[in-house]
Scaffold this motif. Structure first.
Motif, PDB file in Angstrom:
ATOM      1  N   LEU A  13      -9.831  39.660   6.161  1.00 36.56           N
ATOM      2  CA  LEU A  13     -10.107  40.001   7.561  1.00 36.56           C
ATOM      3  C   LEU A  13      -9.127  41.063   8.049  1.00 36.56           C
ATOM      4  CD1 LEU A  13     -11.558  39.454  10.286  1.00 36.56           C
ATOM      5  CD2 LEU A  13      -9.849  37.699  10.720  1.00 36.56           C
ATOM      6  N   LYS A  16      -9.816  44.437   6.574  1.00 39.09           N
ATOM      7  CA  LYS A  16     -10.990  45.002   7.245  1.00 39.09           C
ATOM      8  C   LYS A  16     -10.612  45.567   8.612  1.00 39.09           C
ATOM      9  CE  LYS A  16     -14.681  42.763   9.093  1.00 39.09           C
ATOM     10  NZ  LYS A  16     -15.842  41.880   9.125  1.00 39.09           N
ATOM     11  N   LYS A  20     -11.143  49.440   9.599  1.00 42.63           N
ATOM     12  CA  LYS A  20     -11.977  49.847  10.727  1.00 42.63           C
ATOM     13  C   LYS A  20     -11.214  50.639  11.782  1.00 42.63           C
ATOM     14  CE  LYS A  20     -14.548  46.835  12.635  1.00 42.63           C
ATOM     15  NZ  LYS A  20     -14.859  45.492  13.149  1.00 42.63           N
ATOM     16  N   ALA A  83       2.348  40.032  11.398  1.00 44.33           N
ATOM     17  CA  ALA A  83       2.343  39.003  12.442  1.00 44.33           C
ATOM     18  C   ALA A  83       3.765  38.524  12.716  1.00 44.33           C
ATOM     19  CB  ALA A  83       1.478  37.832  12.006  1.00 44.33           C
ATOM     20  N   ILE A  85       6.650  39.129  14.261  1.00 44.80           N
ATOM     21  CA  ILE A  85       7.085  40.095  15.266  1.00 44.80           C
ATOM     22  C   ILE A  85       8.490  39.807  15.783  1.00 44.80           C
ATOM     23  CG2 ILE A  85       4.760  40.723  16.000  1.00 44.80           C
ATOM     24  CD1 ILE A  85       4.996  38.668  18.232  1.00 44.80           C
TER      25      ILE A  85
ATOM     26  N   LEU B   8     -14.533  33.212   3.283  1.00 44.90           N
ATOM     27  CA  LEU B   8     -14.292  34.171   4.368  1.00 44.90           C
ATOM     28  C   LEU B   8     -13.814  33.486   5.635  1.00 44.90           C
ATOM     29  CD1 LEU B   8     -17.307  36.648   4.029  1.00 44.90           C
ATOM     30  CD2 LEU B   8     -14.886  37.108   3.585  1.00 44.90           C
ATOM     31  N   ASP B  11     -10.254  32.386   5.122  1.00 48.46           N
ATOM     32  CA  ASP B  11      -9.381  33.563   5.196  1.00 48.46           C
ATOM     33  C   ASP B  11      -9.139  33.965   6.647  1.00 48.46           C
ATOM     34  OD1 ASP B  11      -8.296  36.254   3.913  1.00 48.46           O
ATOM     35  OD2 ASP B  11      -9.669  36.823   5.507  1.00 48.46           O
ATOM     36  N   ALA B  12     -10.214  33.969   7.425  1.00 43.44           N
ATOM     37  CA  ALA B  12     -10.093  34.393   8.822  1.00 43.44           C
ATOM     38  C   ALA B  12      -9.247  33.392   9.613  1.00 43.44           C
ATOM     39  CB  ALA B  12     -11.474  34.530   9.447  1.00 43.44           C
ATOM     40  N   GLU B  15      -5.628  33.879   8.783  1.00 49.58           N
ATOM     41  CA  GLU B  15      -5.069  35.079   9.397  1.00 49.58           C
ATOM     42  C   GLU B  15      -4.829  34.866  10.892  1.00 49.58           C
ATOM     43  OE1 GLU B  15      -3.702  37.401   8.047  1.00 49.58           O
ATOM     44  OE2 GLU B  15      -3.508  38.903   9.621  1.00 49.58           O
ATOM     45  N   LEU B  16      -5.770  34.216  11.550  1.00 48.29           N
ATOM     46  CA  LEU B  16      -5.603  33.944  12.982  1.00 48.29           C
ATOM     47  C   LEU B  16      -4.399  33.031  13.216  1.00 48.29           C
ATOM     48  CD1 LEU B  16      -9.332  33.367  14.000  1.00 48.29           C
ATOM     49  CD2 LEU B  16      -7.899  35.312  14.620  1.00 48.29           C
ATOM     50  N   ASN B  18      -1.862  32.762  11.216  1.00 52.78           N
ATOM     51  CA  ASN B  18      -0.696  33.549  10.851  1.00 52.78           C
ATOM     52  C   ASN B  18      -0.181  34.349  12.057  1.00 52.78           C
ATOM     53  OD1 ASN B  18       1.167  34.692   9.047  1.00 52.78           O
ATOM     54  ND2 ASN B  18      -0.172  36.449   8.689  1.00 52.78           N
ATOM     55  N   ILE B  19      -1.109  34.953  12.772  1.00 51.44           N
ATOM     56  CA  ILE B  19      -0.736  35.744  13.943  1.00 51.44           C
ATOM     57  C   ILE B  19      -0.189  34.834  15.056  1.00 51.44           C
ATOM     58  CG2 ILE B  19      -1.663  37.214  15.791  1.00 51.44           C
ATOM     59  CD1 ILE B  19      -3.578  38.399  13.657  1.00 51.44           C
ATOM     60  N   GLY B  22       3.271  33.761  14.225  1.00 50.43           N
ATOM     61  CA  GLY B  22       4.220  34.845  14.441  1.00 50.43           C
ATOM     62  C   GLY B  22       4.638  34.905  15.899  1.00 50.43           C
ATOM     63  N   GLN B  23       3.673  34.699  16.786  1.00 55.30           N
ATOM     64  CA  GLN B  23       3.974  34.730  18.219  1.00 55.30           C
ATOM     65  C   GLN B  23       4.845  33.543  18.606  1.00 55.30           C
ATOM     66  OE1 GLN B  23      -0.033  35.067  19.744  1.00 55.30           O
ATOM     67  NE2 GLN B  23      -0.079  37.280  19.470  1.00 55.30           N
ATOM     68  N   ILE B  40       2.660  30.587   4.696  1.00 57.23           N
ATOM     69  CA  ILE B  40       1.236  30.889   4.781  1.00 57.23           C
ATOM     70  C   ILE B  40       0.523  29.647   5.341  1.00 57.23           C
ATOM     71  CG2 ILE B  40      -0.818  31.433   3.409  1.00 57.23           C
ATOM     72  CD1 ILE B  40       1.063  33.115   1.606  1.00 57.23           C
ATOM     73  N   GLN B 124      -6.944  34.964  20.702  1.00 58.40           N
ATOM     74  CA  GLN B 124      -7.593  35.837  19.721  1.00 58.40           C
ATOM     75  C   GLN B 124      -9.073  35.564  19.596  1.00 58.40           C
ATOM     76  OE1 GLN B 124      -5.324  36.622  15.897  1.00 58.40           O
ATOM     77  NE2 GLN B 124      -4.214  34.881  16.707  1.00 58.40           N
ATOM     78  N   LEU B 189     -16.886  37.286  14.355  1.00 58.67           N
ATOM     79  CA  LEU B 189     -15.737  38.124  14.024  1.00 58.67           C
ATOM     80  C   LEU B 189     -15.909  38.741  12.630  1.00 58.67           C
ATOM     81  CD1 LEU B 189     -12.850  38.567  15.373  1.00 58.67           C
ATOM     82  CD2 LEU B 189     -12.045  36.853  13.768  1.00 58.67           C
ATOM     83  N   LEU B 190     -16.461  37.952  11.720  1.00 57.10           N
ATOM     84  CA  LEU B 190     -16.620  38.404  10.334  1.00 57.10           C
ATOM     85  C   LEU B 190     -17.793  39.369  10.178  1.00 57.10           C
ATOM     86  CD1 LEU B 190     -15.888  34.998   8.591  1.00 57.10           C
ATOM     87  CD2 LEU B 190     -14.518  37.084   8.383  1.00 57.10           C
ATOM     88  N   GLU B 191     -18.788  39.251  11.077  1.00 58.56           N
ATOM     89  CA  GLU B 191     -19.960  40.134  10.992  1.00 58.56           C
ATOM     90  C   GLU B 191     -19.640  41.552  11.436  1.00 58.56           C
ATOM     91  OE1 GLU B 191     -23.040  38.434  13.381  1.00 58.56           O
ATOM     92  OE2 GLU B 191     -23.174  36.701  12.043  1.00 58.56           O
ATOM     93  N   ASP B 192     -18.805  41.658  12.457  1.00 55.50           N
ATOM     94  CA  ASP B 192     -18.508  42.963  13.076  1.00 55.50           C
ATOM     95  C   ASP B 192     -18.179  44.039  12.061  1.00 55.50           C
ATOM     96  OD1 ASP B 192     -18.977  42.263  15.596  1.00 55.50           O
ATOM     97  OD2 ASP B 192     -16.884  41.953  16.188  1.00 55.50           O
TER      98      ASP B 192
END
Lengths: 121, 192
Positions: A13, A16, A20, A83, A85, B8, B11-12, B15-16, B18-19, B22-23, B40, B124, B189-192
């Motif tokens: 993701l 991608k 993009k 991420a 930060i 997928l 994975d998404a 990642e979400l 993960n972000i 981080g915050q 992770i 997010q 989100l994955l389609e975009d």
């Protein structure tokens, strides 16, 4: 001549999202890497004049990639997209020679502006 | 709930998280001037028995917070008993911690980490939620069925405070209907 560019991130993701965000008219040859080892392999193969680098990755993390590039005086322009930060992470990344630090979630406009500032467009 | 995640989707979610993590780490790092290492994130579908495993430890304190809104569920925070004095010192608590200040510190940490984590996640995905204040609870005295999470999606992250023995785990538990909504958003989100 297209510029060789590599995106190194373990997340599909995330790769991608970076892909993009790249300007559509930027003449590049794009490679993707899933971890730090693949990122270094891409650099060694001449596929990463510009490297978009994540920090938290399996196998070899982004910090280790930066250290390796730093030790070998690589000419790769590294833009860290992470991420992690925390101020300490940013400082470490800068001291290891990364040109820029962009926080996730990545803002496409910020990426384009960075590329323009670095004279890469 | 019979649920399977595609690669997928996993994975998404990772990642979400993960972000978000981080915050959350940044929110704490700003206060204590120390570096927090991130792992992770772990995404898992669990049954009641496995869920109970989270509590089969005496190495941690536990807090819980419920959240309401477009997605509903509960956030559990595990705070290591080891190194808590160090964290207290970094946050300018008087040492040694007495019972009252220890409790205050635990709730503050849970609020910072779990709050930022959940906020990051819901922002997010544009799934606004409101989270309650944390409360401490005794894990050992609870049975799995006292939680509603008999079978659910768990989003788990771990923070390690560098140079100390302290670590913390945040577990987000989602209600079944919320999982469906979450997956819808993910697919978009994955389609975009």
């Amino acid at each position: 001549m297209p510029i060789p560019v590599t995106i190194a991130d373990d997340s599909l993701l995330s790769r991608k999202t970076v892909r993009k965000a790249l300007p559509a008219d930027w003449d590049i040859e794009l490679t993707e890497a899933c971890n730090g080892k693949e990122a270094l392999a891409a650099v060694a193969a001449g596929k990463a004049e510009v490297l978009f680098l994540d920090l938290t990755m399996p196998e070899l993390d982004g910090f280790a990639v930066l250290r390796d590039l730093h030790d070998h005086h690589a000419k790769t322009v590294v833009i860290v997209i992470s991420a992690d930060i925390q101020p300490q992470a940013r400082k470490l990344v800068e001291s290891l020679g990364a040109y820029r630090f962009l926080p996730k979630p990545l803002q496409p406009e910020q990426l384009r502006q960075t590329l323009a500032e670095l004279g890469l467009l | 709930m019979n649920l399977q995640l595609t690669e997928l989707q996993r994975d998404a979610l990772q990642e979400l998280m993960n972000i978000s993590m981080g915050q959350a780490a940044n929110a704490l790092a700003q206060l204590i001037d120390a570096k927090i290492s991130l792992s992770i994130p772990k995404i898992s579908l669990v049954a009641a028995a496995e869920f109970q495993q989270i509590f089969s430890t005496d190495q941690y304190w536990f807090t819980r917070q419920s959240f309401l809104g477009s997605v509903k569920g509960e956030v559990l925070t595990l705070l290591a008993r080891a190194g808590i004095e160090t964290v207290g010192g970094l946050l300018h608590y008087a040492l040694p911690l007495d019972e009252r200040s220890e409790k205050e510190l635990l709730l503050e940490l849970a609020n910072i980490l779990a709050g930022a984590c959940l906020r990051g996640f819901s922002t997010q995905l544009a799934l606004p939620t409101k989270v309650s204040m944390p409360t401490l609870f005794q894990a050992a005295m609870r049975q799995a069925d006292s939680f509603r999470w008999s079978s659910t999606l768990l989003l788990e992250v771990e923070f390690q405070l560098e140079g100390t023995a302290f670590d913390s785990r945040i577990v987000i538990c989602l209600e079944p209907q919320s999982v469906e909504l979450l997956l819808e958003k993910l697919n978009k989100l994955l389609e975009d």
